[in-house]
Design a protein around this motif. Structure first.
Motif, PDB file in Angstrom:
ATOM      1  N   GLU A   1      47.703   7.000 135.580  1.00 54.67           N
ATOM      2  CA  GLU A   1      48.102   5.863 134.750  1.00 54.67           C
ATOM      3  C   GLU A   1      48.733   4.741 135.576  1.00 54.67           C
ATOM      4  N   LEU A   2      49.093   5.027 136.835  1.00 52.12           N
ATOM      5  CA  LEU A   2      49.692   4.002 137.696  1.00 52.12           C
ATOM      6  C   LEU A   2      48.668   3.286 138.578  1.00 52.12           C
ATOM      7  N   LYS A   3      47.408   3.642 138.459  1.00 42.66           N
ATOM      8  CA  LYS A   3      46.386   3.011 139.291  1.00 42.66           C
ATOM      9  C   LYS A   3      46.322   1.511 138.993  1.00 42.66           C
ATOM     10  N   GLY A   4      46.476   0.715 140.038  1.00 40.86           N
ATOM     11  CA  GLY A   4      46.423  -0.740 139.894  1.00 40.86           C
ATOM     12  C   GLY A   4      47.633  -1.358 139.219  1.00 40.86           C
ATOM     13  N   CYS A   5      48.734  -0.590 139.119  1.00 39.06           N
ATOM     14  CA  CYS A   5      49.921  -1.072 138.397  1.00 39.06           C
ATOM     15  C   CYS A   5      51.025  -1.545 139.335  1.00 39.06           C
ATOM     16  N   ALA A   6      51.672  -2.626 138.940  1.00 41.08           N
ATOM     17  CA  ALA A   6      53.010  -2.914 139.441  1.00 41.08           C
ATOM     18  C   ALA A   6      53.960  -2.006 138.656  1.00 41.08           C
ATOM     19  N   ILE A   7      55.129  -1.710 139.223  1.00 41.24           N
ATOM     20  CA  ILE A   7      56.017  -0.730 138.582  1.00 41.24           C
ATOM     21  C   ILE A   7      57.421  -1.293 138.432  1.00 41.24           C
TER      22      ILE A   7
ATOM     23  N   GLN B   1      55.149 -11.892 135.079  1.00 41.01           N
ATOM     24  CA  GLN B   1      54.564 -13.072 135.710  1.00 41.01           C
ATOM     25  C   GLN B   1      54.422 -12.870 137.218  1.00 41.01           C
ATOM     26  N   ILE B   2      55.446 -12.322 137.852  1.00 37.35           N
ATOM     27  CA  ILE B   2      55.393 -12.079 139.293  1.00 37.35           C
ATOM     28  C   ILE B   2      54.268 -11.102 139.631  1.00 37.35           C
ATOM     29  N   ALA B   3      54.158 -10.038 138.838  1.00 38.62           N
ATOM     30  CA  ALA B   3      53.127  -9.031 139.085  1.00 38.62           C
ATOM     31  C   ALA B   3      51.731  -9.628 138.915  1.00 38.62           C
ATOM     32  N   ARG B   4      51.548 -10.425 137.885  1.00 37.56           N
ATOM     33  CA  ARG B   4      50.240 -11.035 137.646  1.00 37.56           C
ATOM     34  C   ARG B   4      49.880 -11.990 138.778  1.00 37.56           C
ATOM     35  N   GLN B   5      50.833 -12.808 139.199  1.00 42.04           N
ATOM     36  CA  GLN B   5      50.573 -13.746 140.292  1.00 42.04           C
ATOM     37  C   GLN B   5      50.271 -13.037 141.605  1.00 42.04           C
ATOM     38  N   ALA B   6      50.773 -11.788 141.730  1.00 41.02           N
ATOM     39  CA  ALA B   6      50.513 -10.994 142.928  1.00 41.02           C
ATOM     40  C   ALA B   6      49.175 -10.253 142.846  1.00 41.02           C
ATOM     41  N   GLY B   7      48.460 -10.413 141.717  1.00 42.33           N
ATOM     42  CA  GLY B   7      47.129  -9.837 141.593  1.00 42.33           C
ATOM     43  C   GLY B   7      47.043  -8.534 140.831  1.00 42.33           C
ATOM     44  N   TYR B   8      48.113  -8.132 140.162  1.00 42.18           N
ATOM     45  CA  TYR B   8      48.090  -6.886 139.399  1.00 42.18           C
ATOM     46  C   TYR B   8      47.634  -7.163 137.963  1.00 42.18           C
ATOM     47  N   ALA B   9      46.753  -6.307 137.458  1.00 40.33           N
ATOM     48  CA  ALA B   9      46.255  -6.464 136.092  1.00 40.33           C
ATOM     49  C   ALA B   9      47.099  -5.691 135.085  1.00 40.33           C
ATOM     50  N   LYS B  10      47.889  -4.733 135.596  1.00 38.10           N
ATOM     51  CA  LYS B  10      48.710  -3.913 134.707  1.00 38.10           C
ATOM     52  C   LYS B  10      50.110  -3.775 135.305  1.00 38.10           C
ATOM     53  N   ILE B  11      51.043  -3.467 134.426  1.00 35.44           N
ATOM     54  CA  ILE B  11      52.409  -3.202 134.873  1.00 35.44           C
ATOM     55  C   ILE B  11      52.928  -1.993 134.110  1.00 35.44           C
ATOM     56  N   ALA B  12      53.637  -1.115 134.797  1.00 35.05           N
ATOM     57  CA  ALA B  12      54.152   0.112 134.193  1.00 35.05           C
ATOM     58  C   ALA B  12      55.675   0.141 134.292  1.00 35.05           C
TER      59      ALA B  12
ATOM     60  N   GLN C   1      57.977  -2.603 121.665  1.00 35.31           N
ATOM     61  CA  GLN C   1      58.202  -3.910 121.036  1.00 35.31           C
ATOM     62  C   GLN C   1      57.818  -5.056 121.965  1.00 35.31           C
ATOM     63  N   LEU C   2      57.704  -4.767 123.260  1.00 33.74           N
ATOM     64  CA  LEU C   2      57.315  -5.781 124.244  1.00 33.74           C
ATOM     65  C   LEU C   2      55.834  -5.690 124.603  1.00 33.74           C
ATOM     66  N   GLY C   3      55.092  -4.882 123.848  1.00 36.21           N
ATOM     67  CA  GLY C   3      53.655  -4.797 124.062  1.00 36.21           C
ATOM     68  C   GLY C   3      53.197  -3.682 124.974  1.00 36.21           C
ATOM     69  N   TYR C   4      54.080  -2.757 125.299  1.00 33.10           N
ATOM     70  CA  TYR C   4      53.725  -1.637 126.173  1.00 33.10           C
ATOM     71  C   TYR C   4      53.248  -0.444 125.345  1.00 33.10           C
ATOM     72  N   GLU C   5      52.357   0.343 125.938  1.00 32.43           N
ATOM     73  CA  GLU C   5      51.854   1.555 125.297  1.00 32.43           C
ATOM     74  C   GLU C   5      52.090   2.741 126.220  1.00 32.43           C
ATOM     75  N   ARG C   6      52.305   3.883 125.625  1.00 32.52           N
ATOM     76  CA  ARG C   6      52.542   5.069 126.445  1.00 32.52           C
ATOM     77  C   ARG C   6      51.226   5.584 127.020  1.00 32.52           C
TER      78      ARG C   6
ATOM     79  N   ASN D   1      48.843  -4.261 129.791  1.00 32.64           N
ATOM     80  CA  ASN D   1      47.824  -5.082 130.455  1.00 32.64           C
ATOM     81  C   ASN D   1      48.343  -6.514 130.534  1.00 32.64           C
ATOM     82  N   ILE D   2      48.430  -7.055 131.760  1.00 32.95           N
ATOM     83  CA  ILE D   2      48.971  -8.406 131.924  1.00 32.95           C
ATOM     84  C   ILE D   2      47.920  -9.375 132.463  1.00 32.95           C
ATOM     85  N   SER D   3      46.664  -8.962 132.454  1.00 29.92           N
ATOM     86  CA  SER D   3      45.610  -9.802 133.033  1.00 29.92           C
ATOM     87  C   SER D   3      45.425 -11.098 132.265  1.00 29.92           C
ATOM     88  N   SER D   4      45.825 -11.110 130.984  1.00 29.46           N
ATOM     89  CA  SER D   4      45.608 -12.303 130.163  1.00 29.46           C
ATOM     90  C   SER D   4      46.858 -13.171 130.035  1.00 29.46           C
ATOM     91  N   LEU D   5      47.934 -12.827 130.761  1.00 28.74           N
ATOM     92  CA  LEU D   5      49.152 -13.627 130.680  1.00 28.74           C
ATOM     93  C   LEU D   5      48.934 -15.003 131.296  1.00 28.74           C
TER      94      LEU D   5
END
Length: 378
Positions: free
Chosen positions: A294-300, A336-347, A360-365, A373-377
């Motif tokens: 679940e952490l593949k391609g994620c900022a953390i 925003q920082i993670a997206r600008q760094a090229g990450y599509a997801k954040i965990a 409540q902030l749009g995260y799913e377990r 998913n932050i690719s559309s931010l």
């Protein structure tokens, strides 16, 4: 509620015992009996007393891929490592049994899994001196392999019945004088970076058990008084926390970049006039953790914490720092920082009792994390 499992090497216990121990703890907090660990964790998401963090203590050489996976299954969010010294000669002198390489490996494994790290560091060990203690502290703070989030400083105390006690009896080990120890601790405190929190400055052991070494249990009070006399301040997180003061200032958003082994990290904070209100630790790994799909391609996001007097999660208004929206603002900045760094997801390494907040902030377990998913931010 924060759970801290302290004493000994937790990793040394059988996995079945650890799972049962955690199940019993969480059932007790929930006030109900769940049939298994997963069910107990789910019940805690909406329980009256919610778990916002779980910490365990272990040795660096007991941290491997299997152990990290189990820790996340248990819900652990912080690990305290018995590092003791950052000098190979001293580690061998005290028969510690681990190396600096094992400290570095454990630190990276844990950080890549999003886990917060506290080092235990012991000045005045056999083979050390004040200069070496300060040099080890600099290495710990500046070397990308280390850089702990938290620190517990435990000056050596000689306890009857130990090998060190026998050395002390024969004059082979001589502890620092109280004045020299305070000077050493003060020097370490003054070089502590803003990203680290000194949780403790001495081990709270009964005076009757201490044959030699400091017997002061309020060492921090002594050092703070001396700093005031010298007109100096410690920059560690604990010394900057807003504590119970009212929220009367409009804090500034700061972004400190920290280079670590395997990742660049951002320490995002809200601060004003040397008061720390809230912080977030964002990790941008060069390679995703291979342990958790679940952490593949994620900022953390490894930590989100708002300081000040505790306010009930149901409270809507308060004069204190909590529930002012600072955490949500830090989350948005991290995304925003993670997206600008090229990450599509954040965990987020969410504790079991705070999952609802992140939903409540749009995260799913996903697995053991909350992911968005932050690719559309924009």
């Amino acid at each position: 509620m924060e759970l801290i499992v302290i004493g000994g090497t937790f990793s040394n216990y059988p996995a079945s015992y650890k799972r049962q121990f955690f199940l019993d703890m969480i059932n007790t907090i929930n006030g109900s009996v769940s049939p298994n660990l997963e069910a107990a964790q789910l019940a805690n998401e909406t329980a009256e007393r919610r778990i916002v963090g779980i910490s365990i203590e272990t040795r660096p050489d007991w941290v491997d891929e299997t152990e990290v996976k189990l820790l996340r299954k248990l819900g652990v969010t912080k690990v305290q490592l018995g590092v003791q010294a950052l000098d190979e000669t001293i580690l061998k002198r005290i028969n510690r049994g681990h190396s600096l390489e094992s400290v570095a490996k454990a630190t990276r494994l844990l950080k890549d899994a999003g886990i917060k790290i506290c080092y235990h560091f012991m000045p005045n060990l056999p083979g050390s001196n004040p200069g070496k203690d300060l040099a080890m502290a600099r290495l710990m703070y500046e070397d990308p392999r280390f850089k702990p989030d938290f620190l517990k400083i435990y000056p050596v105390q000689v306890i009857p019945g130990t090998a060190l006690y026998r050395e002390w009896e024969k004059g082979e080990y001589v502890p620092y004088s109280e004045e020299l120890l305070r000077d050493t601790l003060l020097s370490i405190k003054l070089i502590t970076p803003r990203y680290c929190r000194i949780d403790r400055l001495v081990r709270d052991i009964s005076k009757k058990w201490v044959a030699a070494g400091t017997k002061a249990t309020n060492m921090r009070q002594y050092l703070q008084a001396e700093l005031k006399v010298q007109g100096k301040v410690c920059q560690c997180i604990r010394c900057r926390e807003v504590k119970a003061a009212d929220f009367t200032l409009d804090p500034d958003l700061n972004d400190e970049v920290i280079e670590t082994l395997g990742a660049t990290e951002h320490l995002l904070t809200f601060e004003k006039a040397d008061r720390l209100f809230s912080l977030l630790r964002l990790r941008l790994p060069t390679v995703s953790s291979a342990l958790f799909s679940e952490l593949k391609g994620c900022a953390i996001i490894r930590e989100l914490h708002t300081y000040g007097k505790t306010v009930a999660h149901t409270a809507k208004t308060s004069s204190k720092t909590q529930h002012r929206g600072l955490g949500k603002k830090l989350m948005a900045q991290a995304e925003q920082i993670a997206r600008q760094a090229g990450y599509a997801k954040i965990a987020v390494i969410s504790s079991i009792g705070t999952r609802d907040y992140y939903r409540q902030l749009g995260y799913e377990r996903l697995g053991y994390y909350m992911v968005k998913n932050i690719s559309s931010l924009h």
